[in-house]
Design an enzyme around this catalytic site. Structure first.
Site, PDB file in Angstrom:
ATOM      1  N   CYS A 109     -65.765  44.217 -68.006  1.00 21.96           N
ATOM      2  CA  CYS A 109     -65.185  44.317 -66.663  1.00 21.96           C
ATOM      3  C   CYS A 109     -64.276  43.145 -66.319  1.00 21.96           C
ATOM      4  CB  CYS A 109     -66.290  44.450 -65.628  1.00 21.96           C
ATOM      5  SG  CYS A 109     -67.491  45.711 -66.072  1.00 21.96           S
ATOM      6  N   HIS A 233     -64.328  42.034 -59.138  1.00 27.75           N
ATOM      7  CA  HIS A 233     -64.758  43.217 -59.882  1.00 27.75           C
ATOM      8  C   HIS A 233     -65.599  44.093 -58.944  1.00 27.75           C
ATOM      9  CE1 HIS A 233     -66.407  45.953 -62.644  1.00 27.75           C
ATOM     10  NE2 HIS A 233     -67.577  45.342 -62.804  1.00 27.75           N
ATOM     11  N   ASN A 263     -67.709  51.908 -60.149  1.00 22.83           N
ATOM     12  CA  ASN A 263     -67.419  50.780 -61.031  1.00 22.83           C
ATOM     13  C   ASN A 263     -66.590  51.276 -62.215  1.00 22.83           C
ATOM     14  OD1 ASN A 263     -67.460  48.775 -62.977  1.00 22.83           O
ATOM     15  ND2 ASN A 263     -69.606  48.238 -62.658  1.00 22.83           N
TER      16      ASN A 263
HETATM   17  O1  UT7 Z   1     -69.947  45.856 -64.299  1.00 18.88           O
HETATM   18  C1  UT7 Z   1     -71.241  45.398 -64.317  1.00 18.88           C
HETATM   19  C2  UT7 Z   1     -72.111  46.585 -64.177  1.00 18.88           C
HETATM   20  N1  UT7 Z   1     -73.429  46.437 -63.732  1.00 18.88           N
HETATM   21  C3  UT7 Z   1     -73.803  45.927 -62.533  1.00 18.88           C
HETATM   22  O2  UT7 Z   1     -73.041  45.377 -61.795  1.00 18.88           O
HETATM   23  C4  UT7 Z   1     -75.249  46.084 -62.192  1.00 18.88           C
HETATM   24  C5  UT7 Z   1     -75.761  45.011 -61.270  1.00 18.88           C
HETATM   25  N2  UT7 Z   1     -77.006  45.450 -60.676  1.00 18.88           N
HETATM   26  C6  UT7 Z   1     -77.034  46.282 -59.626  1.00 18.88           C
HETATM   27  O3  UT7 Z   1     -76.018  46.676 -59.102  1.00 18.88           O
HETATM   28  C7  UT7 Z   1     -78.391  46.670 -59.096  1.00 18.88           C
HETATM   29  O4  UT7 Z   1     -79.393  45.973 -59.810  1.00 18.88           O
HETATM   30  C8  UT7 Z   1     -78.671  48.210 -59.183  1.00 18.88           C
HETATM   31  C9  UT7 Z   1     -77.787  48.936 -58.190  1.00 18.88           C
HETATM   32  C10 UT7 Z   1     -78.405  48.716 -60.592  1.00 18.88           C
HETATM   33  C11 UT7 Z   1     -80.108  48.478 -58.822  1.00 18.88           C
HETATM   34  O5  UT7 Z   1     -80.371  47.968 -57.518  1.00 18.88           O
HETATM   35  P1  UT7 Z   1     -81.657  47.057 -57.274  1.00 18.88           P
HETATM   36  O6  UT7 Z   1     -81.665  46.741 -55.846  1.00 18.88           O
HETATM   37  O7  UT7 Z   1     -81.605  45.912 -58.254  1.00 18.88           O
HETATM   38  O8  UT7 Z   1     -82.838  48.058 -57.611  1.00 18.88           O
HETATM   39  P2  UT7 Z   1     -83.993  47.893 -58.676  1.00 18.88           P
HETATM   40  O9  UT7 Z   1     -83.482  48.058 -60.060  1.00 18.88           O
HETATM   41  O10 UT7 Z   1     -84.760  46.644 -58.346  1.00 18.88           O
HETATM   42  O11 UT7 Z   1     -84.880  49.150 -58.332  1.00 18.88           O
HETATM   43  C12 UT7 Z   1     -85.538  49.278 -57.055  1.00 18.88           C
HETATM   44  C13 UT7 Z   1     -86.208  50.634 -57.015  1.00 18.88           C
HETATM   45  C14 UT7 Z   1     -87.046  50.943 -58.255  1.00 18.88           C
HETATM   46  O12 UT7 Z   1     -88.193  51.655 -57.844  1.00 18.88           O
HETATM   47  P3  UT7 Z   1     -89.598  50.920 -57.681  1.00 18.88           P
HETATM   48  O13 UT7 Z   1     -89.883  50.293 -59.003  1.00 18.88           O
HETATM   49  O14 UT7 Z   1     -89.404  49.904 -56.590  1.00 18.88           O
HETATM   50  O15 UT7 Z   1     -90.513  52.048 -57.299  1.00 18.88           O
HETATM   51  C15 UT7 Z   1     -86.149  51.846 -59.062  1.00 18.88           C
HETATM   52  O16 UT7 Z   1     -86.887  52.717 -59.900  1.00 18.88           O
HETATM   53  O17 UT7 Z   1     -85.231  51.671 -56.935  1.00 18.88           O
HETATM   54  C16 UT7 Z   1     -85.459  52.627 -57.975  1.00 18.88           C
HETATM   55  N3  UT7 Z   1     -84.170  53.165 -58.407  1.00 18.88           N
HETATM   56  C17 UT7 Z   1     -83.571  54.186 -57.794  1.00 18.88           C
HETATM   57  N4  UT7 Z   1     -83.928  54.944 -56.747  1.00 18.88           N
HETATM   58  C18 UT7 Z   1     -83.089  55.911 -56.364  1.00 18.88           C
HETATM   59  C19 UT7 Z   1     -83.374  52.731 -59.414  1.00 18.88           C
HETATM   60  N5  UT7 Z   1     -82.251  53.463 -59.470  1.00 18.88           N
HETATM   61  C20 UT7 Z   1     -82.350  54.371 -58.475  1.00 18.88           C
HETATM   62  C21 UT7 Z   1     -81.517  55.401 -58.018  1.00 18.88           C
HETATM   63  N6  UT7 Z   1     -81.902  56.137 -56.963  1.00 18.88           N
HETATM   64  N7  UT7 Z   1     -80.325  55.670 -58.592  1.00 18.88           N
END
Ligand code: UT7
Length: 310
Positions: A109, A233, A263
């Site tokens: 990215c 980004h 993204n």
């Molecule tokens: O170009 C670089 C590309 N990558 C990035 O920039 C990624 C950077 N990271 C992020 O943007 C965030 O970490 C995410 C958007 C990917 C995830 O957000 P988060 O606030 O870090 O969520 P998390 O991974 O801590 O998950 C929180 C909860 C989990 O459930 P539990 O364990 O609390 O029950 C996940 O299973 O949200 C759940 N979850 C979802 N729920 C609904 C994860 N993905 C989803 C989803 N829809 N798509």
């Protein structure tokens, strides 16, 4: 001094819009969750990396008012080349009717920002004009059953024509880095799909964006107060806001398009740049900080004093 001036720009997005509601109808997610955690509302999916690059590149050539024979090199930043061999840049060269060098650059990215810095080096070596493009079809390497990644990534392209100047030009400072220790956080094996440790990427993204931005500003001899616009980004609105906060730059100076593009990796910075230019948001002589991060983990930043009439 030899410098670089951005004289043309253009972007391209596929027609097909996939909303959060569309995704929620297929996998276990919701519009509320995606909007709140990422800022993304919809994304564009389809086409090929070369097609988007050709469309964005053609618009950039038109805007710069240059003919194909005036371009000396294409740098195509992409993580999703259409084929393993040859470079997709060669397809783009043929599609635009250019006769010049062409190569792909993969810095994830951060790719477009790496491309701008690379272009400056080529201009200093004697070339007159370089077409820098960021183009992606991330939809082709996403597992559409994986809610961890498929809600984020999308397709599109942005491009800039950059020309040699005999003065310092627009690009006043830059930074580039990579930390291979963090490769595990975001990768796709050859022929495979993207795998991501979202929390690890998030945490490191905020740190590396701050570091890259400070290094570029230091080289340019400017402070956060001098920055008029940040073009970050487009990964996650929370990463953008946290980075601005750490830099002491009001987040309303950040240009964002991720709500409708998702993204798009290498394409995200130029897509945001073109959106802001077309909206009349960036003006001549304003100071623009571009800052990217991505798989690798790479990061890159540039400080530009915008000189083109907008
Ligand atoms: O170009 C670089 C590309 N990558 C990035 O920039 C990624 C950077 N990271 C992020 O943007 C965030 O970490 C995410 C958007 C990917 C995830 O957000 P988060 O606030 O870090 O969520 P998390 O991974 O801590 O998950 C929180 C909860 C989990 O459930 P539990 O364990 O609390 O029950 C996940 O299973 O949200 C759940 N979850 C979802 N729920 C609904 C994860 N993905 C989803 C989803 N829809 N798509």
């Amino acid at each position: 001094m030899t410098g670089l001036r951005i004289t043309g720009w253009g972007s391209a997005l596929p027609d097909n819009i996939v909303t959060n509601a569309d995704l929620a109808s297929r996998i276990d997610t919701s519009d509320d969750w995606i909007t709140e955690r990422t800022g993304i509302k919809e994304r564009r999916i389809g086409g090929t990396t070369a097609e988007h690059a050709i469309n964005a590149g053609r618009a950039a050539l038109d805007k710069a008012g240059v003919t194909p024979d005036q371009i000396d090199l294409i740098i195509l930043a992409t993580t999703t080349p259409d084929r393993q061999v040859p470079a997709t840049a060669s397809t783009v060269q043929q599609g635009l009717g250019l006769s010049c060098g062409a190569f792909d650059l993969n810095a994830a990215c951060s790719g477009f920002v790496y491309g701008l810095v690379g272009a400056l080096g080529f201009l200093k070596s004697g070339l007159d004009r370089v077409l820098v493009v960021g183009s992606e079809t991330l939809s082709t390497i996403v597992d559409w059953e994986d809610r961890n990644t498929c809600i984020l990534f999308a397709d599109g392209a942005g491009a800039a024509v950059v020309e040699r100047t005999e003065d310092d030009g627009d690009l006043l400072g830059f930074s580039m880095s990579s930390d291979g220790n963090l490769e595990y956080a975001l990768f796709a094996e050859r022929g495979g799909t993207l795998e991501m440790d979202g929390r690890a990427v998030f945490k490191n993204a905020v740190l590396v964006m701050e570091k890259a931005a400070h290094e570029a500003m230091e080289m340019a001899g400017v402070t956060p107060d001098d920055i008029d616009h940040v073009i970050p980004h487009q990964a996650n609105i929370r990463i953008i806001e946290a980075s601005c906060k750490r830099l002491g730059i009001p987040s309303d100076k950040a240009i964002t398009v991720l709500d409708y593009t998702g993204n798009t990796s290498s394409a995200s910075v130029p897509l945001a740049m073109v959106d802001a230019l077309e909206a009349g948001r960036i003006h001549k002589d304003e100071m623009v900080l571009m800052v990217g991060f991505g798989a690798g983990m790479t990061s890159a930043a540039t400080v530009l004093r915008w000189s083109a009439d907008t």
